[in-house]
Design a protein around this motif. Structure first.
Motif, PDB file in Angstrom:
ATOM      1  N   ASN A  95      36.467  32.421  68.642  1.00 50.49           N
ATOM      2  CA  ASN A  95      35.066  32.047  68.801  1.00 50.49           C
ATOM      3  C   ASN A  95      34.929  30.850  69.735  1.00 50.49           C
ATOM      4  OD1 ASN A  95      32.226  32.065  68.256  1.00 50.49           O
ATOM      5  ND2 ASN A  95      32.576  30.343  66.877  1.00 50.49           N
ATOM      6  N   GLU A  96      35.741  29.831  69.512  1.00 51.32           N
ATOM      7  CA  GLU A  96      35.699  28.639  70.360  1.00 51.32           C
ATOM      8  C   GLU A  96      36.132  28.960  71.793  1.00 51.32           C
ATOM      9  OE1 GLU A  96      34.487  25.633  69.459  1.00 51.32           O
ATOM     10  OE2 GLU A  96      34.007  26.521  67.522  1.00 51.32           O
ATOM     11  N   LEU A  97      37.160  29.769  71.936  1.00 49.56           N
ATOM     12  CA  LEU A  97      37.656  30.114  73.274  1.00 49.56           C
ATOM     13  C   LEU A  97      36.688  31.006  74.029  1.00 49.56           C
ATOM     14  CD1 LEU A  97      41.418  30.619  72.513  1.00 49.56           C
ATOM     15  CD2 LEU A  97      40.401  28.834  73.916  1.00 49.56           C
ATOM     16  N   ALA A 101      35.450  30.291  77.715  1.00 54.51           N
ATOM     17  CA  ALA A 101      35.661  31.261  78.784  1.00 54.51           C
ATOM     18  C   ALA A 101      34.344  31.647  79.448  1.00 54.51           C
ATOM     19  CB  ALA A 101      36.363  32.507  78.249  1.00 54.51           C
ATOM     20  N   SER A 102      33.261  31.702  78.681  1.00 52.75           N
ATOM     21  CA  SER A 102      31.974  32.053  79.276  1.00 52.75           C
ATOM     22  C   SER A 102      31.435  30.931  80.146  1.00 52.75           C
ATOM     23  CB  SER A 102      30.962  32.410  78.188  1.00 52.75           C
ATOM     24  OG  SER A 102      30.670  31.284  77.398  1.00 52.75           O
ATOM     25  N   ASN A 103      31.871  29.695  79.898  1.00 55.38           N
ATOM     26  CA  ASN A 103      31.406  28.549  80.679  1.00 55.38           C
ATOM     27  C   ASN A 103      32.335  28.178  81.823  1.00 55.38           C
ATOM     28  OD1 ASN A 103      29.193  28.191  79.039  1.00 55.38           O
ATOM     29  ND2 ASN A 103      30.230  26.767  77.684  1.00 55.38           N
ATOM     30  N   SER A 104      33.488  28.820  81.916  1.00 62.58           N
ATOM     31  CA  SER A 104      34.459  28.438  82.938  1.00 62.58           C
ATOM     32  C   SER A 104      34.591  29.527  83.989  1.00 62.58           C
ATOM     33  CB  SER A 104      35.821  28.172  82.295  1.00 62.58           C
ATOM     34  OG  SER A 104      36.401  29.389  81.888  1.00 62.58           O
ATOM     35  N   ILE A 118      43.631  31.422  79.388  1.00 62.99           N
ATOM     36  CA  ILE A 118      42.435  30.649  79.032  1.00 62.99           C
ATOM     37  C   ILE A 118      42.841  29.340  78.348  1.00 62.99           C
ATOM     38  CG2 ILE A 118      40.361  30.611  77.588  1.00 62.99           C
ATOM     39  CD1 ILE A 118      40.188  33.664  78.049  1.00 62.99           C
ATOM     40  N   LEU A 119      43.796  29.403  77.416  1.00 63.07           N
ATOM     41  CA  LEU A 119      44.271  28.188  76.755  1.00 63.07           C
ATOM     42  C   LEU A 119      44.878  27.213  77.753  1.00 63.07           C
ATOM     43  CD1 LEU A 119      45.961  29.641  73.546  1.00 63.07           C
ATOM     44  CD2 LEU A 119      43.994  28.110  73.623  1.00 63.07           C
TER      45      LEU A 119
END
Length: 182
Positions: A95-97, A101-104, A118-119
């Motif tokens: 959920n946090e990732l 990911a949607s903002n990056s 992503i991490l």
């Protein structure tokens, strides 16, 4: 929130905010999250349950470090509770990732980025912004704090990119840091 595991002799509990970012990474690696296909938490739970026997050798050290369970006690932990704990931690991290990911720009230029990419991108972003951080330090920080920091960083970046409206109605798209080009 408190996560609990019962063995034959003891009950082991840990607050979710005590789990480090490194332990979260290790869990995602241990269950091989990139190879799973699921649409909701019930399907995720089924996936974790199905791979648990094959991946227990990777899950064992992470769970024993999180809950401080002796090795001999780990064998008596209830499997259903272990699946519930792994599902909760994985769901929280995903959920946090997904918000990160949607903002990056991680997904630009490729169909989908792996979770590990992503991490890693998230860690590099934090290390570039805050020079005192490095990936080794981030592994020892609480996962909720790392996710909160990246959320705040994304919010600050979004506010910087918002157009500024002057009192006369003109819109400044990007504030200039240096007007010498004019």
């Amino acid at each position: 929130m408190k996560l609990m595991l019962h063995s034959k002799a003891n009950v082991y509990a840990v607050e979710i905010n005590r789990i480090t970012f490194g332990q979260c990474e290790d869990i995602l690696d241990a269950i091989d999250i990139d190879s799973m296909e699921f649409k909701n938490s019930d399907e995720l739970e089924n996936c974790i349950n199905s791979i648990l026997k094959d991946r227990i050798f990777k899950i064992h050290p992470v769970i024993t470090s999180i809950f401080c369970i002796p090795d001999e006690e780990f064998a008596t932990v209830k499997i259903e509770e272990l699946v519930d704990v792994l599902t909760f931690i994985t769901s929280y991290a995903l959920n946090e990732l997904s918000q990160y990911a949607s903002n990056s720009d991680t997904e630009k230029g490729s169909d989908s980025a792996s979770l590990y990419q992503i991490l890693f991108d998230m860690q590099i972003t934090l290390c570039e912004k805050f020079k005192g951080l490095n990936p080794f330090i981030l592994r020892n920080e609480r996962m909720q704090e790392v996710f909160l920091l990246i959320k705040r960083l994304n919010n600050a970046q979004a506010q910087i990119n918002e157009p500024t409206i002057q009192s006369n109605g003109d819109v400044i798209r990007r504030p200039a840091s240096d007007d010498s080009w004019f």
